[in-house]
Enzyme design. Sequence first.
Site, PDB file in Angstrom:
ATOM      1  CG  LEU A  91      -2.117  -0.975   1.253  1.00 39.58           C
ATOM      2  CD1 LEU A  91      -2.967  -0.721   2.565  1.00 39.58           C
ATOM      3  CD2 LEU A  91      -2.879  -0.894   0.093  1.00 39.58           C
ATOM      4  CG  ASP A  92       0.572   4.059  -2.954  1.00 39.84           C
ATOM      5  OD1 ASP A  92       1.578   3.141  -3.341  1.00 39.84           O
ATOM      6  OD2 ASP A  92       0.068   4.830  -3.830  1.00 39.84           O
ATOM      7  N   GLY A  93       2.370   4.652   1.144  1.00 42.33           N
ATOM      8  CA  GLY A  93       2.497   5.243   2.276  1.00 42.33           C
ATOM      9  C   GLY A  93       1.486   5.970   2.942  1.00 42.33           C
TER      10      GLY A  93
END
Length: 250
Positions: free
Chosen positions: A64-66
């Site tokens: 998942l993106d930050g």
Amino acid sequence: MFFFHPLWPVFYEDNHLLVVYKPSGLVVQRDHKNKANLLDMVKAWLKQRHGKPGNVFAGMVHRLDGPVAGVMVVARTSKAASRLSAQFRDGRVEKTYWAVVQGQPPGYEGRLEHRLMRHGRLSRVVPDRMDSGKKACLRYHQLARDKGRSLLEVGLETGRRHQIRVQLAAVGCPILGDLRYGAAEAMEYGRIALLARKLAFKHPTRGELMQFLSPLPGGWCWPVAVNATGRPLWSIEQYRDSAAGLPFSV
């Protein structure tokens, strides 16, 4: 069951996998900045929880993106890591997201298809004729609309870098807080209004269907008819600020 903090849920654990909530602002693996990350925290939690004297195996099988919060699965054995990775690679995992966006997409529901190409740390839409781009497809359904914003449920057909963020921005609906892709203003702690809401996959050894739903985090930027009590915190900074006793510097 909780992960270091009474408002940090563990959705499931067995000998093969761990399903846990990831807050916004926490990267999933160690990067060049050597920041606190979910994988190292999982290993330390498992080591502490089960009293293991040596190294603990934990394998990250998806990302998942930050700035994105939500549900994630981590493999606890190499066999589970291999089998779960194959499910993600082959598109056999159901991934559903909720997003709050500016404006309204074309139609109450629909399908978006673009070609995406990485451009530095971002992705961008490129013409279909460009061989270097990769096909990206998603489906969306509008759950609600209010004051120039829309709440969307998004299902991924492919798994490209920043796919939901760049595809929604390409149709004039950037995700709230996502300055990289055209949002009008930032949100506190750099979070964006994108939540990995549901994850469904086959158990790596038993073969049964496993489905997990992330609660909406406290302070979610769309009014919901749910009691805020017990909901996870939206960002890692909120966990840090609310619990000085966390065993990690986050």
